[in-house]
Motif scaffolding. Structure first.
Motif, PDB file in Angstrom:
ATOM      1  N   CYS A  42       3.222  46.722  51.786  1.00 14.41           N
ATOM      2  CA  CYS A  42       2.977  46.729  50.328  1.00 14.41           C
ATOM      3  C   CYS A  42       4.257  47.052  49.566  1.00 14.41           C
ATOM      4  O   CYS A  42       4.578  46.408  48.559  1.00 14.41           O
ATOM      5  CB  CYS A  42       1.894  47.747  49.977  1.00 14.41           C
ATOM      6  SG  CYS A  42       0.217  47.266  50.414  1.00 14.41           S
ATOM      7  N   ILE A  43       4.975  48.060  50.031  1.00 15.36           N
ATOM      8  CA  ILE A  43       6.231  48.432  49.378  1.00 15.36           C
ATOM      9  C   ILE A  43       7.243  47.295  49.512  1.00 15.36           C
ATOM     10  O   ILE A  43       7.977  46.976  48.568  1.00 15.36           O
ATOM     11  CB  ILE A  43       6.787  49.743  49.970  1.00 15.36           C
ATOM     12  CG1 ILE A  43       5.784  50.882  49.784  1.00 15.36           C
ATOM     13  CG2 ILE A  43       8.125  50.106  49.319  1.00 15.36           C
ATOM     14  CD1 ILE A  43       6.153  52.160  50.521  1.00 15.36           C
ATOM     15  N   ARG A  44       7.265  46.673  50.679  1.00 12.25           N
ATOM     16  CA  ARG A  44       8.165  45.536  50.903  1.00 12.25           C
ATOM     17  C   ARG A  44       7.827  44.399  49.929  1.00 12.25           C
ATOM     18  O   ARG A  44       8.725  43.775  49.349  1.00 12.25           O
ATOM     19  CB  ARG A  44       8.053  45.057  52.345  1.00 12.25           C
ATOM     20  CG  ARG A  44       9.036  43.957  52.723  1.00 12.25           C
ATOM     21  CD  ARG A  44       8.891  43.589  54.200  1.00 12.25           C
ATOM     22  NE  ARG A  44       9.280  44.685  55.073  1.00 12.25           N
ATOM     23  CZ  ARG A  44      10.522  44.977  55.418  1.00 12.25           C
ATOM     24  NH1 ARG A  44      11.529  44.234  54.940  1.00 12.25           N
ATOM     25  NH2 ARG A  44      10.793  45.987  56.224  1.00 12.25           N
ATOM     26  N   ALA A  45       6.533  44.141  49.737  1.00 10.52           N
ATOM     27  CA  ALA A  45       6.110  43.097  48.807  1.00 10.52           C
ATOM     28  C   ALA A  45       6.595  43.401  47.396  1.00 10.52           C
ATOM     29  O   ALA A  45       7.081  42.510  46.670  1.00 10.52           O
ATOM     30  CB  ALA A  45       4.585  42.973  48.821  1.00 10.52           C
TER      31      ALA A  45
ATOM     32  N   HIS B 223       4.542  37.169  48.941  1.00 11.50           N
ATOM     33  CA  HIS B 223       3.228  36.741  49.433  1.00 11.50           C
ATOM     34  C   HIS B 223       3.095  36.975  50.941  1.00 11.50           C
ATOM     35  O   HIS B 223       2.026  37.390  51.422  1.00 11.50           O
ATOM     36  CB  HIS B 223       3.002  35.269  49.099  1.00 11.50           C
ATOM     37  CG  HIS B 223       2.760  35.026  47.637  1.00 11.50           C
ATOM     38  ND1 HIS B 223       3.455  34.087  46.909  1.00 11.50           N
ATOM     39  CD2 HIS B 223       1.901  35.601  46.773  1.00 11.50           C
ATOM     40  CE1 HIS B 223       3.037  34.103  45.661  1.00 11.50           C
ATOM     41  NE2 HIS B 223       2.098  35.014  45.557  1.00 11.50           N
ATOM     42  N   ARG B 224       4.158  36.723  51.682  1.00 10.94           N
ATOM     43  CA  ARG B 224       4.108  36.956  53.126  1.00 10.94           C
ATOM     44  C   ARG B 224       3.903  38.442  53.429  1.00 10.94           C
ATOM     45  O   ARG B 224       3.148  38.804  54.337  1.00 10.94           O
ATOM     46  CB  ARG B 224       5.375  36.443  53.801  1.00 10.94           C
ATOM     47  CG  ARG B 224       5.389  34.925  53.996  1.00 10.94           C
ATOM     48  CD  ARG B 224       6.465  34.509  54.974  1.00 10.94           C
ATOM     49  NE  ARG B 224       7.795  34.684  54.409  1.00 10.94           N
ATOM     50  CZ  ARG B 224       8.431  33.751  53.705  1.00 10.94           C
ATOM     51  NH1 ARG B 224       7.846  32.589  53.450  1.00 10.94           N
ATOM     52  NH2 ARG B 224       9.650  33.965  53.241  1.00 10.94           N
ATOM     53  N   ALA B 225       4.582  39.294  52.668  1.00 12.79           N
ATOM     54  CA  ALA B 225       4.435  40.735  52.879  1.00 12.79           C
ATOM     55  C   ALA B 225       3.021  41.198  52.529  1.00 12.79           C
ATOM     56  O   ALA B 225       2.450  42.046  53.232  1.00 12.79           O
ATOM     57  CB  ALA B 225       5.466  41.495  52.048  1.00 12.79           C
ATOM     58  N   ILE B 226       2.435  40.653  51.482  1.00 11.78           N
ATOM     59  CA  ILE B 226       1.067  41.017  51.116  1.00 11.78           C
ATOM     60  C   ILE B 226       0.091  40.557  52.194  1.00 11.78           C
ATOM     61  O   ILE B 226      -0.840  41.288  52.567  1.00 11.78           O
ATOM     62  CB  ILE B 226       0.689  40.435  49.738  1.00 11.78           C
ATOM     63  CG1 ILE B 226       1.469  41.168  48.640  1.00 11.78           C
ATOM     64  CG2 ILE B 226      -0.821  40.559  49.495  1.00 11.78           C
ATOM     65  CD1 ILE B 226       1.224  40.628  47.243  1.00 11.78           C
TER      66      ILE B 226
END
Length: 251
Positions: free
Chosen positions: A86-89, A102-105
């Motif tokens: 989530c933080i990465r997103a 979107h990939r991170a989510i």
């Protein structure tokens, strides 16, 4: 010791003492290393990454998340992975990298599905709730909507869900979600509803002392000010916000 230093970092961050927050986080890391507790060390790094998001330093946030994964990838629970994704997103959203966001989510949501099967440690539990999943990803969409307003509705939907899921005991986070929701509504061309949400946030904030909340309310006021003649709720929020600021400064 690491847990207490981490709490000190959070408190310093909340009162706007960002340098002190960094110092406390480094103490927490040192304590985790001395105790050989790799998991809490990685957790501390993830919290530092969240701080970098607040400071709008997404590249540094991503570097910290990479470090956390290198250090403790084999020890991370699904909940830990979901929270870090989530933080990465959010970091990717601040950089305008929609595909990476979107990939991170997707990774966060996949990890969250299996999170209940492997409980997180007590010091991490508050970061791996469903409310937090929707809160962080909703805020990420708000930042993406700064560049492309077509993302505003997804932000609105996710933040509305986060607020519905928030427990009464996490009032500060609920107010942060309300501010993010109001910002999403501004970007979604709904200034009247944004004003009404902002007013609820002001009411819910009563009794909570936080420089972080002050700064977020200031940002929201700046975003709503151009719409003050479009809806009475916007003007009412701006006027009430000014009263609160005056009372706080003793004027």
């Amino acid at each position: 010791m690491a847990d207490l230093a981490g709490l000190g970092a959070y408190i310093a961050r909340d009162v706007g003492a960002h340098a002190n927050a960094g110092e406390h986080a480094r103490v927490a890391l040192a304590a985790a290393a001395a105790a050989g507790d790799i998991a809490i060390g990685a957790h501390t790094i993830a919290r530092m990454a969240g701080h970098k998001i607040e400071l709008r330093q997404p590249a540094e946030a991503l570097a910290l998340l990479d470090a956390a994964q290198r250090q403790a990838n084999h020890l991370l629970t699904p909940g830990d992975r979901a929270n870090q994704a989530c933080i990465r997103a959010w970091a990717h959203a601040q950089m305008g990298a929609a595909d990476e966001m979107h990939r991170a989510i997707d990774s966060a949501e996949d990890a969250f599905v299996t999170a209940p099967s492997i409980p997180s440690a007590a010091w991490a539990a508050q970061h791996v709730t469903e409310a937090e999943l929707y809160s962080l990803t909703g805020a990420a969409y708000v930042d993406l909507a700064r560049r492309d307003s077509s993302h505003a509705q997804v932000a609105i939907d996710r933040l509305t869900r986060a607020i519905e899921l928030r427990r009464e005991s996490v009032a500060r986070n609920r107010v942060l979600d309300q501010i993010s929701l109001a910002q999403a509504l501004v970007r979604g061309a709904e200034p009247g509803e944004a004003g009404r949400v902002a007013l609820r946030a002001l009411t819910d904030r009563v009794g909570i002392a936080s420089r972080r909340l002050d700064n977020r309310f200031n940002e929201l006021a700046a975003e709503l000010r151009p719409h003050r003649r479009q809806d009475t709720s916007v003007m009412e929020f701006l006027e009430q916000r000014q009263v609160v600021r005056s009372e706080a400064s003793g004027l």
